[in-house]
Design a protein around this motif. Structure first.
Motif, mmCIF file in Angstrom:
data_model
loop_
_atom_site.group_PDB
_atom_site.id
_atom_site.type_symbol
_atom_site.label_atom_id
_atom_site.label_comp_id
_atom_site.label_asym_id
_atom_site.label_seq_id
_atom_site.Cartn_x
_atom_site.Cartn_y
_atom_site.Cartn_z
ATOM 1 N N LEU A 105 -30.819 30.832 -7.116
ATOM 2 C CA LEU A 105 -30.348 31.053 -5.735
ATOM 3 C C LEU A 105 -30.636 32.493 -5.316
ATOM 4 O O LEU A 105 -31.095 32.756 -4.193
ATOM 5 N N ASP A 106 -30.415 33.428 -6.227
ATOM 6 C CA ASP A 106 -30.681 34.843 -5.959
ATOM 7 C C ASP A 106 -32.186 35.080 -5.771
ATOM 8 O O ASP A 106 -32.613 35.774 -4.847
ATOM 9 N N GLU A 107 -32.991 34.466 -6.648
ATOM 10 C CA GLU A 107 -34.450 34.658 -6.564
ATOM 11 C C GLU A 107 -35.016 34.100 -5.264
ATOM 12 O O GLU A 107 -35.904 34.690 -4.653
ATOM 13 N N GLU A 108 -34.490 32.951 -4.837
ATOM 14 C CA GLU A 108 -34.959 32.354 -3.577
ATOM 15 C C GLU A 108 -34.529 33.217 -2.382
ATOM 16 O O GLU A 108 -35.289 33.396 -1.437
ATOM 17 N N SER A 109 -33.318 33.782 -2.451
ATOM 18 C CA SER A 109 -32.826 34.631 -1.349
ATOM 19 C C SER A 109 -33.669 35.897 -1.216
ATOM 20 O O SER A 109 -34.019 36.297 -0.107
ATOM 21 N N VAL A 110 -34.020 36.518 -2.353
ATOM 22 C CA VAL A 110 -34.826 37.743 -2.275
ATOM 23 C C VAL A 110 -36.251 37.411 -1.827
ATOM 24 O O VAL A 110 -36.889 38.190 -1.118
ATOM 25 N N ARG A 111 -36.752 36.243 -2.201
ATOM 26 C CA ARG A 111 -38.098 35.829 -1.762
ATOM 27 C C ARG A 111 -38.129 35.677 -0.244
ATOM 28 O O ARG A 111 -39.061 36.115 0.417
ATOM 29 N N ARG A 112 -37.081 35.067 0.319
ATOM 30 C CA ARG A 112 -37.016 34.879 1.777
ATOM 31 C C ARG A 112 -36.721 36.206 2.481
ATOM 32 O O ARG A 112 -37.264 36.463 3.547
ATOM 33 N N GLY A 113 -35.824 37.003 1.884
ATOM 34 C CA GLY A 113 -35.582 38.364 2.383
ATOM 35 C C GLY A 113 -34.729 38.475 3.628
ATOM 36 O O GLY A 113 -33.997 39.429 3.796
ATOM 37 N N THR A 114 -34.863 37.512 4.535
ATOM 38 C CA THR A 114 -34.142 37.581 5.814
ATOM 39 C C THR A 114 -34.076 36.191 6.439
ATOM 40 O O THR A 114 -34.934 35.349 6.177
ATOM 41 N N THR A 115 -33.058 35.983 7.255
ATOM 42 C CA THR A 115 -33.014 34.770 8.085
ATOM 43 C C THR A 115 -33.956 34.999 9.266
ATOM 44 O O THR A 115 -34.029 36.113 9.791
ATOM 45 N N VAL A 116 -34.663 33.963 9.681
ATOM 46 C CA VAL A 116 -35.597 34.084 10.801
ATOM 47 C C VAL A 116 -35.061 33.255 11.969
ATOM 48 O O VAL A 116 -34.819 32.056 11.826
ATOM 49 N N LEU A 130 -29.998 24.795 -5.159
ATOM 50 C CA LEU A 130 -28.727 24.237 -4.667
ATOM 51 C C LEU A 130 -27.717 24.059 -5.810
ATOM 52 O O LEU A 130 -26.506 24.062 -5.580
ATOM 53 N N SER A 131 -28.212 23.924 -7.049
ATOM 54 C CA SER A 131 -27.299 23.700 -8.177
ATOM 55 C C SER A 131 -26.411 24.919 -8.445
ATOM 56 O O SER A 131 -25.400 24.821 -9.138
ATOM 57 N N PHE A 132 -26.784 26.091 -7.906
ATOM 58 C CA PHE A 132 -25.977 27.300 -8.118
ATOM 59 C C PHE A 132 -24.938 27.519 -7.018
ATOM 60 O O PHE A 132 -24.248 28.540 -7.009
ATOM 61 N N LEU A 133 -24.809 26.560 -6.096
ATOM 62 C CA LEU A 133 -23.784 26.666 -5.055
ATOM 63 C C LEU A 133 -22.435 26.221 -5.621
ATOM 64 O O LEU A 133 -22.383 25.412 -6.552
ATOM 65 N N PRO A 134 -21.335 26.710 -5.060
ATOM 66 C CA PRO A 134 -20.025 26.267 -5.550
ATOM 67 C C PRO A 134 -19.826 24.773 -5.296
ATOM 68 O O PRO A 134 -20.355 24.229 -4.316
ATOM 69 N N LYS A 135 -19.093 24.148 -6.181
ATOM 70 C CA LYS A 135 -18.807 22.710 -6.010
ATOM 71 C C LYS A 135 -17.728 22.552 -4.940
ATOM 72 O O LYS A 135 -16.781 23.343 -4.879
ATOM 73 N N MET A 136 -17.891 21.523 -4.119
ATOM 74 C CA MET A 136 -16.903 21.248 -3.070
ATOM 75 C C MET A 136 -15.899 20.216 -3.569
ATOM 76 O O MET A 136 -16.269 19.373 -4.372
ATOM 77 N N PRO A 137 -14.658 20.183 -3.124
ATOM 78 C CA PRO A 137 -14.060 21.150 -2.184
ATOM 79 C C PRO A 137 -13.826 22.496 -2.883
ATOM 80 O O PRO A 137 -13.364 22.534 -4.019
ATOM 81 N N TRP A 138 -14.139 23.569 -2.164
ATOM 82 C CA TRP A 138 -14.024 24.925 -2.723
ATOM 83 C C TRP A 138 -12.696 25.541 -2.309
ATOM 84 O O TRP A 138 -12.227 25.343 -1.182
ATOM 85 N N SER A 139 -12.086 26.280 -3.186
ATOM 86 C CA SER A 139 -10.875 27.029 -2.804
ATOM 87 C C SER A 139 -10.842 28.332 -3.597
ATOM 88 O O SER A 139 -11.513 28.476 -4.625
ATOM 89 N N ILE A 140 -10.062 29.290 -3.104
ATOM 90 C CA ILE A 140 -9.976 30.609 -3.743
ATOM 91 C C ILE A 140 -9.055 30.505 -4.955
ATOM 92 O O ILE A 140 -7.936 29.999 -4.854
ATOM 93 N N THR A 141 -9.548 30.976 -6.099
ATOM 94 C CA THR A 141 -8.782 30.864 -7.353
ATOM 95 C C THR A 141 -8.111 32.199 -7.688
ATOM 96 O O THR A 141 -8.406 33.232 -7.069
ATOM 97 N N GLU A 142 -7.247 32.154 -8.713
ATOM 98 C CA GLU A 142 -6.590 33.377 -9.176
ATOM 99 C C GLU A 142 -7.614 34.395 -9.676
ATOM 100 O O GLU A 142 -7.490 35.589 -9.470
ATOM 101 N N GLN A 143 -8.672 33.862 -10.336
ATOM 102 C CA GLN A 143 -9.754 34.714 -10.851
ATOM 103 C C GLN A 143 -10.434 35.458 -9.694
ATOM 104 O O GLN A 143 -10.766 36.643 -9.820
ATOM 105 N N ASP A 144 -10.639 34.754 -8.566
ATOM 106 C CA ASP A 144 -11.274 35.372 -7.388
ATOM 107 C C ASP A 144 -10.442 36.539 -6.854
ATOM 108 O O ASP A 144 -10.971 37.464 -6.236
ATOM 109 N N MET A 145 -9.137 36.468 -7.051
ATOM 110 C CA MET A 145 -8.227 37.476 -6.483
ATOM 111 C C MET A 145 -8.109 38.720 -7.350
ATOM 112 O O MET A 145 -7.477 39.690 -6.962
#
Length: 871
Positions: A447-458, A377-392
């Motif tokens: 976060l990436d390692e956990e996502s690949v371990r799960r592989g899919t939403t059930v 969870l520590s790799f999730l974006p901090k809230m409140p989240w908004s789109i930055t100039e870098q994102d664009m």
């Protein structure tokens, strides 16, 4: 510190130091156990700490001359324990802190005691915790020979040591393969041989001694028997009732039942297990079969999975655990024990309880479902989240477009959205916009390692096990209406014949103007009064989708059928109160067409850019023999089904119909679905057959659902590198690592499908639980030697009607494989016959409750004589 992992996970056990030496050894021995220890270290409530004793000046030691690496590690552990004792003496505390060394290595413990270290075996320490007696149940049997049964009689041959097995495999004396136990016969298994030995791909193993203590999914070494001892797979159903624990003679009598005379052509390579190369044991769910002996501590555990043998455990809680679903782990299987030894791990709750049964089906199908850890969870974006100039930076701003999403009702993880508009030159621009999940999940982090371990939403009937945390799946990545969202867009310019003139890909920012259900979108398309931008866009999409679909089908794509079930739940009890098949609208097909088109376009692009590293999806053509059942069934209704190509199959299915029997075509398509192979992910550099049989496409991938499928995240990363929107990383261009990842993703997808089916089966049982006996129309899908498999269209439910039942007279049965048909006494039943059945819940076996079906029409008259009485 060496102790049972199940005990360490108990909340009672806190304040533990795990030495680096121990962690390294665990990592080498078992990756799953290593992960469980790491999770405990990361849990702040457990107070588990790792100490890097191998990198600490005062605890690092060199290996002595003539000292084995094992002895050196044992000494390193003792040195670290001593140092910790001295170190803690220097700390001023109200109470003196004592360091206790736990080890199951007797020699190491004795040396520790000689050196003045307080040391216990795990068993000694746990038994000293008198306030927590139930912890004793979780003690593992330390060695295979550790808990010999009283009779001491040798039942099984000795396992050959690993070094000799490896020599034997090299020389061809033994074969290595995966052991697959039978669900229906506990005295039979097959071993799927690894490698290219085509003639011996599958080996039959029969009889207790030949099975030789192998457990389902173990990697074993097999010795082939002489040809005159080869057998055929038996058609006998044998369930182990656990009554003959010490009576091996009874087992031998049962083995004689397997030896029926068969045609020589039916004989298959047969062998015996001579050794275990790798155990693939996991914790097993099931129920306690309480001993009949009063106050006994030793009981048998019956796993939920019929392929797993019963397990002997010792417990003082038998009265409490009766009727509960519990987890048990295997510790070993001595030669003189009919069953493996194990220990109690956890009580899941009462059998039949909805929460408990859901937990069981998730565990049994190996679906990772624990809450996401704090590290993830520590790799999730901090809230409140908004789109930055870098994102664009590498994005197009598409917020002005009239984009909308179309999904099932209640969908919160919206992966995709669409737009359609006419451009100045009179052509049409169509865009598929997919959630930019790879923007939030960066390669290699937790976060990436956990996502690949799960592989899919059930997706279960009442529950969704997310692949990514909810903040992403239902919020920041979900393309909800009226909020700015990051997307990956595939945009085509088409003419009015739906021919693609230009394709481009871009990372983008969108603002969806409407989140619609399929029904709402359909209503807009059909409305005579609505003409707003979204409705106009939907009509344009629908028109193009019909052309795309026709073209795809003309090319040989298959439209198959499988009945999908939807439950309507009671708002208070959450029990199913209604059960019906899902109705598909035109808009379902509209969305599907553009998702398929995007997947094909992306597949072409990533393969063009990365011919060795593209993650693609293929659907192999079935071997001709797979179609036998479909061809024979159609022939019985005077219809011809051609199977030499997907196009021939599609065309003959379109022609196959009957004006007097409109449901026949659906039944044929359901049957055709059963003939298909499984679609799989693969790496383009490791394969040369890319074709997708069902879609009649030379190349295909998954791009459109990155919130719920990890494969799509990899495809997004490849596409982003291809268009210069992101940078690459080493694993993305390592075809061997990609191939391994595909293997894991294929496994996770398969298990997710099985878990979903199990969830539907459980909710179907709940639905019929209070219904008593329900009478419904059904159609015969398959005929077997002693049963027919029927489909009930009203519920999309499939079940088996048996004609041989315990304690009832057995009717005369005549099975004809060619027609196919089954004659029961004087009544002949054919595939696709319409029948009436009674449906009821059979709860006689609490662990394996099932839907029971009984034939009502046509009525079968049993003519079985008992003396002079005719029934």
């Amino acid at each position: 510190m060496y102790c049972s992992i199940d005990i360490l996970e108990d909340p009672v056990i806190k304040n533990v130091i795990v030495l680096q030496t121990v962690l390294q050894e665990v990592r080498n021995r078992s990756a799953p156990v290593y992960k469980r220890i790491r999770d405990m270290i990361q849990n702040p409530e457990k107070h588990f700490y790792s100490f890097t004793n191998e990198h600490h000046r005062e605890t690092y030691i060199e290996q002595g001359r003539g000292e084995s690496s094992n002895d050196r590690n044992d000494r390193a552990i003792r040195v670290a324990v001593k140092w910790y004792n001295e170190h803690l003496k220097k700390i001023e505390a109200e109470e003196k802190i004592q360091v206790i060394f736990l080890t199951n290595d007797r020699t190491n413990k004795e040396k520790a005691l000689e050196e003045g270290i307080t040391a216990y075996t795990c068993e000694e320490y746990i038994k000293s915790l008198t306030a927590n007696p139930d912890l004793v149940d979780r003690l593992a049997c330390v060695s295979d020979e550790g808990k010999e049964i009283e009779s001491g009689k040798i039942i099984f041959p000795e396992h050959i040591p690993l070094s000799k097995l490896q020599q034997g495999i090299k020389s061809g004396l033994y074969l290595q393969g995966t052991y697959r136990a039978s669900r229906d016969n506990y005295l039979e298994a097959t071993v799927w041989v690894h490698g290219d030995a085509e003639e011996n791909k599958e080996i039959i193993i029969q009889g207790l001694k030949h099975l030789n203590r192998a457990v389902h999914e173990d990697i074993v070494a097999v010795e082939l028997l002489p040809k005159d001892e080869w057998v055929a797979l038996s058609s006998v159903v044998l369930q182990d009732d656990g009554q003959n624990e010490d009576d091996i003679e009874i087992e031998e009598e049962k083995e004689n039942l397997l030896k029926t005379s068969v045609n020589k052509d039916m004989l298959r390579p047969t062998g015996k297990v001579v050794g275990i190369i790798k155990r693939n044991w996991r914790p097993f769910c099931g129920m306690l079969s309480k001993s009949q002996i009063k106050e006994a501590r030793r009981h048998l555990f019956t796993p939920a999975d019929r392929r797993i043998p019963r397990i002997r455990i010792e417990t003082r809680q038998a009265d409490t655990l009766e009727g509960q679903r519990i987890i048990v782990a295997i510790d070993g299987w001595p030669r003189n024990s009919r069953y493996p030894n194990g220990h109690f791990v956890k009580n899941l709750g009462s059998a039949g309880d909805k929460e408990t049964e859901t937990e069981v089906l998730l565990l049994e199908h190996d679906v990772p479902h624990q809450p996401f850890s704090q590290v993830v969870l520590s790799f999730l974006p901090k809230m409140p989240w908004s789109i930055t100039e870098q994102d664009m930076k590498y994005r197009e701003d598409l917020r002005h477009l009239y984009v909308c999403s179309v999904d099932p009702p209640g969908c919160t993880d919206i992966d995709d959205a669409l737009h359609c508009r006419e451009v100045e030159n009179g052509n049409i621009e169509v865009g598929v916009h997919i959630a930019d999940v790879s923007h939030f999940i960066r390669p290699g982090n937790a976060l990436d390692e956990e996502s690949v371990r799960r592989g899919t939403t059930v997706y279960l009937c009442e529950k969704r096990i997310d692949m990514v945390p909810e903040l992403l799946s239902s919020n920041l990545c979900s393309l909800r209406s009226n909020v700015d969202r990051l997307a990956f867009s595939c945009i085509w310019e088409m003419n009015h014949k739906a021919e693609i003139l230009k394709t481009r890909f871009t990372k983008s920012i969108i603002n969806s103007k409407a989140s619609l259900t399929y029904a709402e979108a359909q209503m807009r398309i059909d409305s005579a009064t609505m003409n707003d931008e979204i409705t106009t866009s939907l009509r344009g999409l629908n028109k193009l989708a019909k052309i795309l679909r026709k073209r795809r089908i003309d090319n040989g794509a298959l439209t198959l059928s499988s009945p999908e079930v939807r439950f309507h739940m009671d708002s208070e009890t959450h029990d199913p109160i209604d059960l019906q098949t899902k109705e598909l609208k035109e808009t379902n097909s509209m969305v599907e067409e553009f998702m398929l088109l995007a997947n094909v376009s992306v597949a072409q692009k990533i393969y063009e850019e990365f011919p060795e590293f593209a993650l693609l999806r293929k659907h192999p053509a079935p071997p001709p023999s797979n179609y036998d059942i479909l061809v024979k069934a159609a022939k019985s209704k005077n219809l011809e089904i051609k199977t030499d190509s997907a196009k021939a199959l599609a065309e003959s299915l379109d022609k196959a119909g009957s004006s007097t029997f409109p449901y026949l075509n659906t039944l044929l398509r359901i049957l055709a679905t059963r003939c298909m192979m499984q679609a799989v992910y693969f790496c383009s550099g490791m394969d040369n057959d890319f074709h997708h049989y069902g879609l009649a496409s030379p190349i295909y991938t998954h791009f459109t659902s990155p919130i719920r499928r990890y494969a799509d995240i990899i495809v997004h990363r490849l596409l982003a590198v291809a268009i210069g929107a992101d940078s690459t990383y080493p694993e993305l261009t390592d075809k061997h690592k990609l191939a391994d990842m595909c293997k894991n993703l294929n496994y996770r997808h398969k298990m997710a499908q099985y878990a979903q089916r199990a969830s539907v089966a459980f909710h179907t049982q709940l639905f019929f639980k209070n219904k008593g006996v329900v009478n419904e129309d059904a159609y015969i899908l398959f005929v077997r030697k002693n049963a027919v498999v029927v489909l009930i269209p009203k519920y999309g439910l499939e079940g088996t009607v048996f004609f041989e039942e315990k304690g009832k007279p057995t009717p005369r049965l005549d099975y004809n494989n060619e027609v196919p048909s089954l004659t029961v006494e004087d009544t002949t039943l054919h595939v696709f016959d319409k029948v009436k059945v009674n449906i009821m819940l059979d709860a006689s076996n609490i662990q394996h409750q099932k839907i029971r079906m009984v034939l009502v029409e046509p009525k079968v008259s049993y003519k079985v004589s008992y003396g002079k009485i005719e029934i």
